[in-house]
Design an enzyme around this catalytic site. Structure first.
Site, mmCIF file in Angstrom:
data_model
loop_
_atom_site.group_PDB
_atom_site.id
_atom_site.type_symbol
_atom_site.label_atom_id
_atom_site.label_comp_id
_atom_site.label_asym_id
_atom_site.label_seq_id
_atom_site.Cartn_x
_atom_site.Cartn_y
_atom_site.Cartn_z
ATOM 1 N N GLY A 58 0.770 -1.242 0.000
ATOM 2 C CA GLY A 58 0.000 0.000 0.000
ATOM 3 C C GLY A 58 0.804 1.296 0.000
ATOM 4 O O GLY A 58 0.227 2.373 0.149
ATOM 5 N N TRP B 194 2.339 2.923 -2.447
ATOM 6 C CA TRP B 194 1.975 3.832 -3.555
ATOM 7 C C TRP B 194 0.596 4.456 -3.288
ATOM 8 O O TRP B 194 0.386 5.644 -3.548
ATOM 9 C CB TRP B 194 1.927 3.079 -4.895
ATOM 10 C CG TRP B 194 3.264 2.797 -5.507
ATOM 11 C CD1 TRP B 194 4.458 2.680 -4.853
ATOM 12 C CD2 TRP B 194 3.547 2.598 -6.904
ATOM 13 N NE1 TRP B 194 5.457 2.418 -5.755
ATOM 14 C CE2 TRP B 194 4.938 2.355 -7.005
ATOM 15 C CE3 TRP B 194 2.769 2.585 -8.062
ATOM 16 C CZ2 TRP B 194 5.552 2.114 -8.241
ATOM 17 C CZ3 TRP B 194 3.377 2.345 -9.286
ATOM 18 C CH2 TRP B 194 4.761 2.116 -9.380
ATOM 19 N N ASP C 154 -5.351 -5.492 -5.361
ATOM 20 C CA ASP C 154 -4.275 -6.487 -5.232
ATOM 21 C C ASP C 154 -4.881 -7.852 -4.937
ATOM 22 O O ASP C 154 -5.988 -7.951 -4.399
ATOM 23 C CB ASP C 154 -3.286 -6.114 -4.111
ATOM 24 C CG ASP C 154 -1.912 -6.730 -4.330
ATOM 25 O OD1 ASP C 154 -0.979 -6.008 -4.716
ATOM 26 O OD2 ASP C 154 -1.763 -7.969 -4.143
ATOM 27 N N ASP D 298 -7.742 -11.165 -8.055
ATOM 28 C CA ASP D 298 -6.740 -11.438 -9.084
ATOM 29 C C ASP D 298 -7.131 -10.682 -10.351
ATOM 30 O O ASP D 298 -8.174 -10.967 -10.958
ATOM 31 C CB ASP D 298 -6.712 -12.953 -9.338
ATOM 32 C CG ASP D 298 -5.660 -13.338 -10.363
ATOM 33 O OD1 ASP D 298 -5.174 -12.464 -11.108
ATOM 34 O OD2 ASP D 298 -5.338 -14.534 -10.415
ATOM 35 N N ASP E 181 2.094 -1.571 -10.565
ATOM 36 C CA ASP E 181 3.359 -2.070 -10.008
ATOM 37 C C ASP E 181 3.246 -3.588 -9.860
ATOM 38 O O ASP E 181 3.988 -4.197 -9.102
ATOM 39 C CB ASP E 181 3.611 -1.388 -8.650
ATOM 40 C CG ASP E 181 5.065 -1.472 -8.203
ATOM 41 O OD1 ASP E 181 5.946 -1.694 -9.058
ATOM 42 O OD2 ASP E 181 5.314 -1.325 -6.987
ATOM 43 N N LYS F 88 4.974 -1.179 -14.640
ATOM 44 C CA LYS F 88 6.239 -1.904 -14.451
ATOM 45 C C LYS F 88 6.261 -3.103 -15.379
ATOM 46 O O LYS F 88 5.258 -3.804 -15.521
ATOM 47 C CB LYS F 88 6.339 -2.394 -13.002
ATOM 48 C CG LYS F 88 7.553 -3.296 -12.788
ATOM 49 C CD LYS F 88 7.943 -3.415 -11.345
ATOM 50 C CE LYS F 88 7.009 -4.288 -10.549
ATOM 51 N NZ LYS F 88 7.372 -4.273 -9.126
HETATM 52 N N1 SAM Z 1 3.260 -0.722 -5.260
HETATM 53 C C1 SAM Z 1 3.141 -1.571 -4.089
HETATM 54 C C2 SAM Z 1 3.378 -0.723 -2.862
HETATM 55 O O1 SAM Z 1 3.664 0.457 -3.018
HETATM 56 O O2 SAM Z 1 3.247 -1.197 -1.742
HETATM 57 C C3 SAM Z 1 4.075 -2.772 -4.181
HETATM 58 C C4 SAM Z 1 3.628 -3.756 -5.214
HETATM 59 S S1 SAM Z 1 4.422 -5.312 -5.195
HETATM 60 C C5 SAM Z 1 5.963 -4.966 -5.915
HETATM 61 C C6 SAM Z 1 3.593 -6.187 -6.483
HETATM 62 C C7 SAM Z 1 2.171 -6.594 -6.149
HETATM 63 O O3 SAM Z 1 1.538 -7.097 -7.330
HETATM 64 C C8 SAM Z 1 2.079 -7.711 -5.112
HETATM 65 O O4 SAM Z 1 1.439 -7.237 -3.948
HETATM 66 C C9 SAM Z 1 1.229 -8.777 -5.820
HETATM 67 O O5 SAM Z 1 0.294 -9.420 -4.958
HETATM 68 C C10 SAM Z 1 0.522 -7.970 -6.899
HETATM 69 N N2 SAM Z 1 0.014 -8.790 -7.999
HETATM 70 C C11 SAM Z 1 0.707 -9.663 -8.757
HETATM 71 N N3 SAM Z 1 -0.108 -10.289 -9.622
HETATM 72 C C12 SAM Z 1 -1.348 -9.776 -9.418
HETATM 73 C C13 SAM Z 1 -2.625 -10.024 -9.996
HETATM 74 N N4 SAM Z 1 -2.780 -10.954 -10.943
HETATM 75 N N5 SAM Z 1 -3.693 -9.340 -9.553
HETATM 76 C C14 SAM Z 1 -3.544 -8.417 -8.555
HETATM 77 N N6 SAM Z 1 -2.358 -8.139 -7.966
HETATM 78 C C15 SAM Z 1 -1.267 -8.817 -8.385
#
Ligand code: SAM
Length: 197
Positions: free
Chosen positions: A50, A52, A70, A86, A111, A151
Site C-alpha cells: 500500500g 503507492w 491487489d 486477481d 506495479d 512496471k
Molecule cells: N506498489 C506496491 C506498494 O507500493 O506497496 C508494491 C507492489 S508489489 C511490488 C507487487 C504486487 O503485485 C504484489 O502485492 C502482488 O500481490 C501484486 N500482484 C501480482 N499479480 C497480481 C494479480 N494478478 N492481480 C492483482 N495483484 C497482483
C-alpha cells in the site's frame, strides 16, 4: 534476505513509517514527471502493501480518488477504495469497471509483478501478461490525455509491448528509479497523452 534488510531504501522506509520501499520509486518518478495532481482519479494495480496508494492519496488531496487493487489483502487505508482479487480474472476486472461507473481516469499505475518462479521465460511472459492487462484497463478507462505508469520486465515481448504503448499515447519514456535494484530487469514505462481511437 541479507540484500533486502541491508538495503538503504528498506531502512529509510522503516524509519519513515512507510509501508514498503516501493514508495521511493513512485516518489522519484512523480518528482521528475509531475504525475500526481490534486483532484485526480487514480487506479493503483498491484497495490499491496500500500505504499503507492498512501503516497497517491496524500498527493491527490480530499478531492482525489484512489482505487487500489491487489491479490493480497491490504490493511485499510483511509480515503482509498480497495479491491482484493486477481486482476487476471474477468470478474475482478469487471468489478473495477463497475466501481468507476464510467468516471474517466486520469492515471493508471501498475506495479504488479508476478510471483517469481525462477524460470526466466515463465516470469517474463507473466510480467508482459500483467502489463498487457494494465494497458487494456487504461485503454478502456483513461480520459483523453491520461497517463499510464507500468512496471515491466525487459526481455521477450518487451519491444512489442513498447510499440503497442507508442501506438496509443503521444509519448512513452522509460524510468528506472534509484530504489529499483540495479540488477533487476524491471523497468517502468510512463506513457503520456492517451489518444482514444
Ligand atoms: N506498489 C506496491 C506498494 O507500493 O506497496 C508494491 C507492489 S508489489 C511490488 C507487487 C504486487 O503485485 C504484489 O502485492 C502482488 O500481490 C501484486 N500482484 C501480482 N499479480 C497480481 C494479480 N494478478 N492481480 C492483482 N495483484 C497482483
Amino acid at each position: 534476505m541479507r540484500e533486502h534488510s541491508g538495503d538503504e531504501f528498506v531502512r529509510r522506509a522503516r524509519d519513515e513509517g512507510l509501508r514498503s520501499r516501493a514508495a521511493y520509486k513512485l516518489m522519484e518518478i512523480d518528482q521528475r514527471d509531475h504525475l500526481l495532481v490534486p483532484g485526480m482519479t487514480v487506479i493503483d494495480l498491484g497495490a499491496a502493501p500500500g505504499a503507492w496508494a498512501v503516497y497517491a492519496r496524500d498527493r491527490l488531496g480530499p478531492r482525489g480518488r484512489v482505487i487500489a487493487l491487489d491479490l493480497l489483502a491490504l490493511e485499510a487505508i483511509p480515503g482509498v477504495e480497495v479491491i482484493q482479487g486477481d486482476f487476471t480474472e474477468d470478474a475482478v476486472f469487471q468489478d473495477l469497471l463497475d466501481r468507476l461507473g464510467g468516471q474517466p481516469v486520469d492515471l493508471v499505475l501498475s506495479d504488479m509483478a508476478p510471483n517469481i518462479s525462477g524460470i526466466a521465460a515463465v516470469d517474463q511472459a507473466r510480467s508482459i501478461g500483467l502489463a498487457e492487462l494494465a494497458l487494456d484497463l487504461a485503454l478502456r478507462t483513461l480520459r483523453p490525455g491520461g497517463k499510464l505508469l507500468v512496471k515491466v520486465f525487459q526481455g521477450e515481448g518487451y519491444p512489442e509491448y513498447l510499440r503497442l504503448l507508442k501506438g496509443r499515447f503521444d509519448r512513452v519514456v522509460t524510468r528506472k528509479p534509484k530504489a529499483s535494484r540495479g540488477r533487476s530487469r524491471e523497468i517502468y514505462l510512463l506513457a503520456l497523452g492517451f489518444q482514444p481511437e
